[in-house]
Write an enzyme that holds these catalytic residues in place. Structure first.
Site, PDB file in Angstrom:
ATOM      1  N   ARG A  51       0.860  -1.190   0.000  1.00 40.63           N
ATOM      2  CA  ARG A  51       0.000   0.000   0.000  1.00 40.63           C
ATOM      3  C   ARG A  51       0.898   1.242   0.000  1.00 40.63           C
ATOM      4  O   ARG A  51       1.167   1.842   1.044  1.00 40.63           O
ATOM      5  CB  ARG A  51      -0.912  -0.015   1.221  1.00 40.63           C
ATOM      6  CG  ARG A  51      -1.909   1.142   1.307  1.00 40.63           C
ATOM      7  CD  ARG A  51      -2.724   1.002   2.590  1.00 40.63           C
ATOM      8  NE  ARG A  51      -3.698   2.054   2.767  1.00 40.63           N
ATOM      9  CZ  ARG A  51      -3.485   3.224   3.349  1.00 40.63           C
ATOM     10  NH1 ARG A  51      -2.259   3.501   3.806  1.00 40.63           N
ATOM     11  NH2 ARG A  51      -4.445   4.111   3.487  1.00 40.63           N
ATOM     12  N   SER A 120     -11.676  -2.871   1.724  1.00 41.71           N
ATOM     13  CA  SER A 120     -11.758  -2.098   2.957  1.00 41.71           C
ATOM     14  C   SER A 120     -13.178  -1.581   3.151  1.00 41.71           C
ATOM     15  O   SER A 120     -13.766  -0.998   2.237  1.00 41.71           O
ATOM     16  CB  SER A 120     -10.781  -0.918   2.913  1.00 41.71           C
ATOM     17  OG  SER A 120      -9.452  -1.367   2.981  1.00 41.71           O
ATOM     18  N   LYS A 149      -5.813   6.096   9.744  1.00 43.05           N
ATOM     19  CA  LYS A 149      -7.235   5.974   9.402  1.00 43.05           C
ATOM     20  C   LYS A 149      -8.050   7.170   9.888  1.00 43.05           C
ATOM     21  O   LYS A 149      -9.281   7.123   9.883  1.00 43.05           O
ATOM     22  CB  LYS A 149      -7.804   4.677   9.996  1.00 43.05           C
ATOM     23  CG  LYS A 149      -7.197   3.405   9.436  1.00 43.05           C
ATOM     24  CD  LYS A 149      -7.610   3.179   7.999  1.00 43.05           C
ATOM     25  CE  LYS A 149      -7.037   1.890   7.451  1.00 43.05           C
ATOM     26  NZ  LYS A 149      -7.419   1.661   6.038  1.00 43.05           N
TER      27      LYS A 149
END
Length: 224
Positions: A51, A120, A149
């Site tokens: 990622r 996700s 997040k």
């Protein structure tokens, strides 16, 4: 772009991974991702998500190739975040989608047989949609506070897992502020495993941190 041939040795399904390691080279303290992944493999991790959203496609491909050379002989899986083209081009083991990616059903139609598809999700409705679109597993969060997040709102806590777990048949992995100290809470709430970024990427001893996370998952009480 060079496709790295060969299949992972006896790959585990998402429900048996225990730990899903997500990369972030900005948190490694100057160490290469190759070094971090090698350490995590030594600690027992068998599933990774590359990622690195800021990398151009060419650089991302080269990095994926270097990681596959390490993960594949260890029987570990490497999924690519969002970039279906990169995953197919290098022969990665799957793709991980976000809410801004192509729809899961469209991506599933592009993947080769055996490739994993993760999505996700942040709500029960998103998890249901992901499963209907062909997701092999959902990554649910954020559960606990974490800068990575923060853009997705305040942490939902283990209660979110209790809402989602009965609604979907596919494995549910919890993400967001997961550490060896709180991993048991999400397993007890019904998660099938955990995902970690900083707990592995920033750890001084990556292998030890990985072992600690996996041990916490293994010893956690599970709901009846």
């Amino acid at each position: 772009m060079r496709r790295v041939e060969g299949e992972a040795l006896a790959p585990l399904g998402p429900g048996a991974w225990g730990l899903y390691v997500i990369t972030d080279r900005q948190q490694t303290g100057g160490r290469s991702l190759e070094e971090i992944v090698t350490g995590a493999l030594a600690g027992g991790a068998r599933a990774f998500q590359l990622r690195e959203k800021d990398l151009p496609a060419r650089d991302l491909c080269r990095l994926a190739e270097r990681l596959l050379v390490r993960t594949r002989p260890a029987g570990a899986l490497l999924l690519i975040n969002d970039r279906v083209d990169v995953a197919l081009g290098v022969g990665a083991d799957g793709v991980h989608l976000t809410r801004r990616s192509l729809p899961p059903a469209a991506v599933r139609a592009l993947l080769r047989p055996g490739m994993r598809l993760g999505v996700s999700c942040h709500t029960r409705e998103e998890a249901l949609e992901a499963e209907a679109g062909g997701a092999d597993f959902v990554l649910l969060g954020p559960i606990f506070p974490t800068p990575a997040k923060a853009a997705y709102g305040p942490p939902a806590g283990p209660a979110l897992i209790r809402q989602v777990r009965p609604a979907v048949a596919c494995p549910v992995l919890a993400v967001g502020g997961i550490t060896a100290h709180n991993a048991g809470e999400v397993l007890e709430a019904g998660a099938d495993g955990v995902a970690a970024i900083s707990a592995v990427m920033a750890a001084p001893d990556v292998a030890a941190a990985t072992r600690a996370l996996l041990a916490a998952v293994r010893r956690a009480p599970r709901p009846i």
